[in-house]
Design an enzyme around this catalytic site. Sequence first.
Site, PDB file in Angstrom:
ATOM      1  N   HIS A 243       8.032 -26.710   1.805  1.00 12.63           N
ATOM      2  CA  HIS A 243       7.395 -27.814   1.098  1.00 12.63           C
ATOM      3  C   HIS A 243       6.356 -27.305   0.104  1.00 12.63           C
ATOM      4  CE1 HIS A 243       9.178 -30.870   3.777  1.00 12.63           C
ATOM      5  NE2 HIS A 243       9.085 -29.924   4.689  1.00 12.63           N
TER       6      HIS A 243
ATOM      7  N   LYS B 181     -13.042   1.994  -3.078  1.00 15.82           N
ATOM      8  CA  LYS B 181     -14.188   2.331  -2.230  1.00 15.82           C
ATOM      9  C   LYS B 181     -15.242   3.092  -3.026  1.00 15.82           C
ATOM     10  CE  LYS B 181     -11.554   2.612   2.106  1.00 15.82           C
ATOM     11  NZ  LYS B 181     -11.070   3.529   3.162  1.00 15.82           N
TER      12      LYS B 181
ATOM     13  N   GLU C 154       0.829  -1.202   0.000  1.00 11.59           N
ATOM     14  CA  GLU C 154       0.000   0.000   0.000  1.00 11.59           C
ATOM     15  C   GLU C 154       0.866   1.256   0.000  1.00 11.59           C
ATOM     16  OE1 GLU C 154      -4.000  -0.037   1.969  1.00 11.59           O
ATOM     17  OE2 GLU C 154      -3.072   1.474   3.247  1.00 11.59           O
TER      18      GLU C 154
END
Length: 529
Positions: free
Chosen positions: A351, A456, A322
């Site tokens: 793994h 938003k 961000e």
Amino acid sequence: MNATVLWDRYQNWLYYHAGLSFYLDVSRMGFDDRFVAEMQPKFEKAFREMAALEAGSIANPDEGRMVGHYWLRAPHLAPTPAMKTEIIQAIDRIESFVSKIHSGQIKPPTAPKFTDVLSIGIGGSALGPQFVAEALAPIQTPMQIHFVDNTDPEGIDRVIAKLGDRLKSTLVLTISKSGSTPEPRNGMLEVQNAYIKAGLKFPEFAVAITMEGSQLDGVAKGEGWLTTFPMYDWVGGRTSELSPVGLLPAALQGIDIRDMLAGASEMDEATRIPDLKTNPAALLALSWYFAGDGCGKKDMVVLPYKDSLLLFSRYLQQLVMESIGKQYDLDGNLVYQGIAVYGNKGSTDQHAYVQQLREGVSNFFMTFIEVLKDRSVGHSIEVEPGVTSGDYLSGLIQGTQLALSGNDRDSITLTVNEVTGKTVGALIALYERAVGLYGYLVNVNAYHQPGVEAGKKAAANVLAIQTQIMALLKGEIAPIGLTDLAAKAQMPDQIEAIYKILRHLEANDRGIELSGDLSKPSSLKVLLK
């Protein structure tokens, strides 16, 4: 490089901080002396910019704000006496309030004490507290913590269901700077409804962490919540863990918040030094710049070899991405900057993806986080002669380092003695400073987030379309085709959004009925039931 050259390079580039028992090794990043010399002027400028930021300059020009998370752990550096007093008083108030909660002096109406904490937030108001809870909460914590960090109804239901009858002894923290951010607002309303359904008065369980005068502040004071704690205009969400946002939930769990602040303050002192080689944050920023050629060409893989640091990579995702992920630089040039961050923990994820990291596409650099002390209590058994499970973990981290460097894959190793409040505070401060310095190196504003705001606004637009479409459907007495509905709403370019809105509403029994071939959305007709 042969072993002797690697050993010499390791010793030449190893950083050690005695007070924090902290090591940083960047020797396995492939930069040379010429690259370091070329970066010196950039770092000199970055150090000056960082000093100005801490002195109170307007470091977020888009919003006309100072950026002062450093003052949270060094109030004497705050640019005004009022700000210094505000910081100090907030910490004192947190400790006083928590003491009264733990002693039962402040208690729920139908239980002798609060037993649990439910923290409602999003982004930095959730990621920081979650990371610290996982890293530091004692096994016998005075209060168990739970999180609502999304606007997913089923996720909220699961949290409430896990609390069960303990809802009546659960303290609720709602964390939102403005109070209007949808996710924490929705979470608060959903949780409030759960209290109402349980026959409980929500204000008797509720605390707000918000800016004074915000929408949430008005609700909390108007309804008579237990108390409020401040959020500051000059602290962004991703750098708010050492403000009341993170300190209150940590203290409620019995975590020593003064220890965290002390660790951060000590690391701040170390990372203020305007010298590349003796500043650990500068060494990180140098390594990031080298790895990605100053434009984020490679991803940052963060692999802590300690279960308690599991969420550190997730916390760093927001802090780094961000802050650095920007379309334009400070001069308005189109740059598309960023560093992608991912990771989980070692050795579990060896793994999962180390095979590709060693032998696949070389599009990353690794950050190993090593903790020297195997366990905080007692001694380890031998799982085979002369070898403990912790020895295996140590062997795996060293083996993976060697396997990667043996195939010319860059890595950084950060080593601490143990995971304590001081260590965690120092890690937070280290990466906050590294992000700030790197932002100045690549000339982006690390302290705003226009892309988040754009998302938003787009979400709000979808909800506005939903309201308009539902209003139109109330006037329809026969099924109407999707194309015709979009045309009638004068939104033919929003037909895909309209289709997805209606599909979601139908799935949730919201009075919508879709008919036609579901594999061919344009053939569908809709009716309000």
